[in-house]
Design an enzyme around this catalytic site. Sequence first.
Site, short mmCIF file in Angstrom:
data_model
loop_
_atom_site.label_atom_id
_atom_site.label_comp_id
_atom_site.label_asym_id
_atom_site.label_seq_id
_atom_site.Cartn_x
_atom_site.Cartn_y
_atom_site.Cartn_z
N GLY A 114 0.84 -1.20 0.00
CA GLY A 114 0.00 0.00 0.00
C GLY A 114 0.87 1.24 0.00
N GLN A 169 3.24 9.91 1.16
CA GLN A 169 4.52 9.21 1.28
C GLN A 169 5.49 9.57 0.15
OE1 GLN A 169 2.45 5.24 2.22
NE2 GLN A 169 4.37 5.05 3.33
N CYS A 198 6.06 -0.23 7.53
CA CYS A 198 5.69 0.95 6.73
C CYS A 198 6.88 1.35 5.88
CB CYS A 198 5.29 2.09 7.65
SG CYS A 198 4.80 3.59 6.78
N LEU A 199 6.63 1.67 4.62
CA LEU A 199 7.72 2.07 3.73
C LEU A 199 8.34 3.38 4.20
CD1 LEU A 199 6.04 1.16 0.32
CD2 LEU A 199 7.83 -0.11 1.51
N HIS A 204 -4.26 1.47 7.93
CA HIS A 204 -2.88 1.98 7.99
C HIS A 204 -2.71 3.15 7.00
CE1 HIS A 204 1.67 1.30 7.96
NE2 HIS A 204 1.48 1.98 6.85
N GLU A 205 -3.25 2.96 5.79
CA GLU A 205 -3.13 4.01 4.75
C GLU A 205 -3.97 5.23 5.09
OE1 GLU A 205 -0.81 3.51 2.92
OE2 GLU A 205 -0.64 1.33 3.00
N HIS A 215 -2.19 7.53 7.27
CA HIS A 215 -1.24 8.42 6.57
C HIS A 215 -1.92 9.71 6.13
CE1 HIS A 215 2.48 6.17 6.35
NE2 HIS A 215 1.89 5.10 5.87
O1 GNR Z 1 4.04 -2.66 2.66
C1 GNR Z 1 3.38 -2.50 3.69
N1 GNR Z 1 3.06 -3.57 4.44
C2 GNR Z 1 2.19 -3.52 5.51
C3 GNR Z 1 2.14 -4.61 6.38
C4 GNR Z 1 1.28 -4.62 7.44
C5 GNR Z 1 0.45 -3.56 7.66
C6 GNR Z 1 0.47 -2.46 6.82
C7 GNR Z 1 1.34 -2.44 5.75
S1 GNR Z 1 1.35 -1.08 4.69
C8 GNR Z 1 3.00 -1.13 4.11
C9 GNR Z 1 3.23 -0.10 3.03
C10 GNR Z 1 3.04 1.27 3.61
O2 GNR Z 1 3.84 1.82 4.30
N2 GNR Z 1 1.92 1.89 3.35
O3 GNR Z 1 1.67 3.10 3.87
NI NI Z 2 2.78 3.16 5.72
#
Ligand code: GNR
Ligand code: NI
Length: 172
Positions: A46, A51, A94-95, A136-137, A140
């Site tokens: 995601g 980001q 998270c990236l 999670h997104e 952000h």
């Molecule tokens: O790549 C991602 N893996 C992930 C694993 C568990 C819960 C959420 C994520 S999102 C993350 C990519 C990311 O940072 N998206 O904002």
């Molecule tokens: Ni993230």
Amino acid sequence: MAKRTILTEPNKLLRIISKPVDQVGKEEQKLMDDMLETMYHANGIGLAAIQIGVPKRIIVMDISKEEGKKEPKYFVNPVIKNKDQLNNTYEEGCLSVPNQFAEIDRPSKCEVEYLDYFGKKKVLKADGLLATCIQHEMDHLEGILFIDYLSKLKKSMIVKKLSKLKSNTTVL
Ligand code: GNR
Ligand code: NI
């Protein structure tokens, strides 16, 4: 399509509250293409626009497991309608918080209303990894990172580590 640079903690832009999109036009579609390319390249599932430094309420996602079978999903102006009472714990990464992982509790299911790649109104019922990832997104878009849910100590250790890593690299 172009691959863009993913911002990492502690970059202040990651704390911006993203703005709703008026209309899904060419510019937004180009942004979604770039986001998807950037996300695939980083092996993420995601990515939120902020980001890559763009404060728009846009998310791309692909949680398909099979190699070679891409299932991109696009969410513009997403709103969470229903959250399950029941929580689910998932090990999140998270990236924008590279190489750090922690167990986070979130509602196990949710319903999301959004516009798709073509600006069409959609509703999606999500559970499992999809529900976790969407939430999670969505965080952000509000300037929230998963490390914000950790204890002060755990969070500060992660932020310190990342600050050190950053000061040791020549890029950025
Ligand atoms: O790549 C991602 N893996 C992930 C694993 C568990 C819960 C959420 C994520 S999102 C993350 C990519 C990311 O940072 N998206 O904002
Ligand atoms: Ni993230």
